[in-house]
Design an enzyme around this catalytic site. Sequence first.
Site, PDB file in Angstrom:
ATOM      1  N   LYS A  11      43.917  36.963  40.444  1.00 64.65           N
ATOM      2  CA  LYS A  11      44.985  36.876  41.439  1.00 64.65           C
ATOM      3  C   LYS A  11      46.296  36.419  40.767  1.00 64.65           C
ATOM      4  CE  LYS A  11      41.708  35.948  45.193  1.00 64.65           C
ATOM      5  NZ  LYS A  11      41.343  35.035  46.326  1.00 64.65           N
ATOM      6  N   TYR A  51      41.998  43.485  52.172  1.00 63.84           N
ATOM      7  CA  TYR A  51      41.484  42.355  52.953  1.00 63.84           C
ATOM      8  C   TYR A  51      41.357  42.695  54.443  1.00 63.84           C
ATOM      9  CZ  TYR A  51      41.687  38.899  49.121  1.00 63.84           C
ATOM     10  OH  TYR A  51      41.472  38.173  47.962  1.00 63.84           O
ATOM     11  N   PHE A  59      44.924  32.405  58.260  1.00 64.56           N
ATOM     12  CA  PHE A  59      45.464  32.366  56.898  1.00 64.56           C
ATOM     13  C   PHE A  59      45.843  33.752  56.373  1.00 64.56           C
ATOM     14  CE2 PHE A  59      40.794  32.465  56.590  1.00 64.56           C
ATOM     15  CZ  PHE A  59      40.590  33.587  55.803  1.00 64.56           C
ATOM     16  N   ARG A  87      29.679  36.979  41.857  1.00 63.62           N
ATOM     17  CA  ARG A  87      29.971  35.935  42.850  1.00 63.62           C
ATOM     18  C   ARG A  87      29.516  34.565  42.355  1.00 63.62           C
ATOM     19  NH1 ARG A  87      33.349  36.942  47.273  1.00 63.62           N
ATOM     20  NH2 ARG A  87      32.296  35.226  48.305  1.00 63.62           N
ATOM     21  N   THR A  93      34.064  30.164  47.892  1.00 62.63           N
ATOM     22  CA  THR A  93      35.445  30.461  48.303  1.00 62.63           C
ATOM     23  C   THR A  93      36.343  29.225  48.132  1.00 62.63           C
ATOM     24  OG1 THR A  93      34.623  32.098  49.848  1.00 62.63           O
ATOM     25  CG2 THR A  93      36.854  31.287  50.234  1.00 62.63           C
ATOM     26  N   ARG A 104      35.996  29.303  39.542  1.00 67.27           N
ATOM     27  CA  ARG A 104      36.790  28.497  40.482  1.00 67.27           C
ATOM     28  C   ARG A 104      36.519  27.001  40.285  1.00 67.27           C
ATOM     29  NH1 ARG A 104      35.748  32.453  45.693  1.00 67.27           N
ATOM     30  NH2 ARG A 104      37.480  33.903  45.332  1.00 67.27           N
ATOM     31  N   ASN A 114      42.836  30.370  44.666  1.00 65.51           N
ATOM     32  CA  ASN A 114      41.535  30.301  43.979  1.00 65.51           C
ATOM     33  C   ASN A 114      41.361  31.339  42.861  1.00 65.51           C
ATOM     34  OD1 ASN A 114      41.045  32.516  45.575  1.00 65.51           O
ATOM     35  ND2 ASN A 114      39.418  31.582  46.798  1.00 65.51           N
ATOM     36  N   HIS A 117      39.181  37.148  42.497  1.00 67.13           N
ATOM     37  CA  HIS A 117      38.430  37.812  43.560  1.00 67.13           C
ATOM     38  C   HIS A 117      37.194  38.491  42.981  1.00 67.13           C
ATOM     39  CE1 HIS A 117      37.494  40.575  46.903  1.00 67.13           C
ATOM     40  NE2 HIS A 117      37.307  41.466  45.957  1.00 67.13           N
ATOM     41  N   GLU A 128      36.219  48.824  47.343  1.00 60.25           N
ATOM     42  CA  GLU A 128      37.317  48.210  46.587  1.00 60.25           C
ATOM     43  C   GLU A 128      37.611  48.979  45.290  1.00 60.25           C
ATOM     44  OE1 GLU A 128      35.941  44.136  46.290  1.00 60.25           O
ATOM     45  OE2 GLU A 128      36.333  43.773  48.419  1.00 60.25           O
TER      46      GLU A 128
HETATM   47  P1  DAT Z   1      36.121  35.121  48.872  1.00 61.91           P
HETATM   48  O1  DAT Z   1      37.405  35.326  48.113  1.00 61.91           O
HETATM   49  O2  DAT Z   1      35.329  33.975  48.297  1.00 61.91           O
HETATM   50  O3  DAT Z   1      35.310  36.373  49.018  1.00 61.91           O
HETATM   51  P2  DAT Z   1      36.902  35.519  51.644  1.00 61.91           P
HETATM   52  O4  DAT Z   1      36.663  36.965  51.384  1.00 61.91           O
HETATM   53  O5  DAT Z   1      36.227  34.892  52.827  1.00 61.91           O
HETATM   54  O6  DAT Z   1      36.510  34.639  50.340  1.00 61.91           O
HETATM   55  O7  DAT Z   1      38.456  35.238  51.782  1.00 61.91           O
HETATM   56  C1  DAT Z   1      39.368  35.904  50.935  1.00 61.91           C
HETATM   57  C2  DAT Z   1      40.395  34.918  50.451  1.00 61.91           C
HETATM   58  O8  DAT Z   1      41.117  34.392  51.565  1.00 61.91           O
HETATM   59  C3  DAT Z   1      39.818  33.689  49.734  1.00 61.91           C
HETATM   60  O9  DAT Z   1      39.542  33.927  48.379  1.00 61.91           O
HETATM   61  C4  DAT Z   1      40.914  32.703  49.933  1.00 61.91           C
HETATM   62  C5  DAT Z   1      41.470  33.044  51.305  1.00 61.91           C
HETATM   63  N1  DAT Z   1      40.845  32.186  52.315  1.00 61.91           N
HETATM   64  C6  DAT Z   1      39.592  32.293  52.818  1.00 61.91           C
HETATM   65  N2  DAT Z   1      39.332  31.330  53.707  1.00 61.91           N
HETATM   66  C7  DAT Z   1      40.472  30.583  53.770  1.00 61.91           C
HETATM   67  C8  DAT Z   1      40.856  29.438  54.501  1.00 61.91           C
HETATM   68  N3  DAT Z   1      40.032  28.846  55.368  1.00 61.91           N
HETATM   69  N4  DAT Z   1      42.102  28.945  54.303  1.00 61.91           N
HETATM   70  C9  DAT Z   1      42.961  29.538  53.430  1.00 61.91           C
HETATM   71  N5  DAT Z   1      42.649  30.625  52.710  1.00 61.91           N
HETATM   72  C10 DAT Z   1      41.424  31.139  52.879  1.00 61.91           C
HETATM   73 MG    MG Z   2      35.731  38.143  50.015  1.00 66.35          MG
END
Ligand code: DAT
Ligand code: MG
Length: 150
Positions: A11, A51, A59, A87, A93, A104, A114, A117, A128
């Site tokens: 990222k 996304y 968020f 993962r 996350t 992470r 974080n 991805h 993707e």
């Molecule tokens: P991941 O990246 O672990 O697959 P995700 O797909 O649920 O997680 O969410 C995508 C991204 O969105 C994640 O890397 C960071 C952001 N995100 C997720 N949950 C969040 C939250 N509660 N507050 C802020 N950002 C968040």
């Molecule tokens: Mg995800």
Amino acid sequence: SVNERTYIMIKPDGVQRNLIGKIIARFEERGFKLIALKLVQSTEAHLENHYADLKGKPFFPGLIKYMASGPVVAMVWQGLDAVKTGRVMLGTTNPLQSPIGSIRGDFCLAVGRNICHGSDSVESAEKEIKLWFPEGVVQYTSAMESWIFE
Ligand code: DAT
Ligand code: MG
């Protein structure tokens, strides 16, 4: 499967913090094979597509702005159980819950920054990979293969 593919993306914060080499090294050293790689400045529209599952989350707007705030490194890595293993290598996350030794868990603190991805299922990996590499991936024989797999 042994030829499973996952989409891994460094990222904008990972790029700005000069963590590209360290993150790539982890996948190389684990034994995964790099089959696509590019540095790209993405658009908000493209990231909203990436996304799409999170549209409506509080968020979401901040996530899209952050992801479009600088270049990302888009990659496809191939190998045994690449999606699930990727993962595990990433951590959870929320970086605060990520084990030490994960990307992470070692390099960041905030869920909204974080650094990396990774696809969460084989189906989302396929989606993707098509989205980020419409031109396709690269096929080649790795000299390491017979030393990494039986
Ligand atoms: P991941 O990246 O672990 O697959 P995700 O797909 O649920 O997680 O969410 C995508 C991204 O969105 C994640 O890397 C960071 C952001 N995100 C997720 N949950 C969040 C939250 N509660 N507050 C802020 N950002 C968040
Ligand atoms: Mg995800």
